[in-house]
Design a protein around this motif. Structure first.
Motif, mmCIF file in Angstrom:
data_model
loop_
_atom_site.group_PDB
_atom_site.id
_atom_site.type_symbol
_atom_site.label_atom_id
_atom_site.label_comp_id
_atom_site.label_asym_id
_atom_site.label_seq_id
_atom_site.Cartn_x
_atom_site.Cartn_y
_atom_site.Cartn_z
ATOM 1 N N ALA A 197 -2.524 11.120 8.930
ATOM 2 C CA ALA A 197 -2.918 10.831 10.306
ATOM 3 C C ALA A 197 -2.449 11.931 11.255
ATOM 4 C CB ALA A 197 -2.353 9.479 10.731
ATOM 5 N N LEU A 198 -1.247 12.444 11.035
ATOM 6 C CA LEU A 198 -0.761 13.541 11.876
ATOM 7 C C LEU A 198 -1.601 14.800 11.690
ATOM 8 C CD1 LEU A 198 3.125 13.263 11.640
ATOM 9 C CD2 LEU A 198 1.667 12.760 13.590
ATOM 10 N N ILE A 199 -1.955 15.117 10.455
ATOM 11 C CA ILE A 199 -2.789 16.293 10.192
ATOM 12 C C ILE A 199 -4.156 16.121 10.842
ATOM 13 C CG2 ILE A 199 -4.003 17.552 8.363
ATOM 14 C CD1 ILE A 199 -1.511 17.075 6.601
ATOM 15 N N ALA A 200 -4.737 14.926 10.721
ATOM 16 C CA ALA A 200 -6.044 14.662 11.330
ATOM 17 C C ALA A 200 -5.960 14.773 12.856
ATOM 18 C CB ALA A 200 -6.541 13.291 10.930
ATOM 19 N N LEU A 201 -4.882 14.278 13.433
ATOM 20 C CA LEU A 201 -4.705 14.353 14.887
ATOM 21 C C LEU A 201 -4.588 15.795 15.350
ATOM 22 C CD1 LEU A 201 -4.203 12.850 17.589
ATOM 23 C CD2 LEU A 201 -1.762 12.957 17.016
ATOM 24 N N VAL A 202 -3.815 16.606 14.632
ATOM 25 C CA VAL A 202 -3.661 18.012 15.000
ATOM 26 C C VAL A 202 -4.989 18.751 14.861
ATOM 27 C CG1 VAL A 202 -2.594 20.188 14.303
ATOM 28 C CG2 VAL A 202 -1.192 18.135 14.509
#
Length: 58
Positions: A49-54
């Motif tokens: 989720a963090l990678i997708a958000l970035v």
């Protein structure tokens, strides 16, 4: 039912707000291998989720 209890215990642990009595109750009731498996899945989802958000922001 046991899976839901394990997920709840891991979620509370991620947040860091847990009563000692609830921790001790879960410690005697839940399987440590299930807790580790659910925690690894939760970490993978969190990192994903963090990678997708970035990527979405950039």
């Amino acid at each position: 039912m046991k899976l839901l209890e394990t997920v709840q215990a891991v979620a509370w642990a991620f947040l860091g707000i847990r009563k000692k009595s609830a921790y001790e109750k879960d410690l005697g009731k839940l399987n440590p291998f299930h807790i580790i498996a659910v925690a690894l899945v939760a970490v993978a989802l969190f990192v994903g989720a963090l990678i997708a958000l970035v990527n979405w922001i950039v």
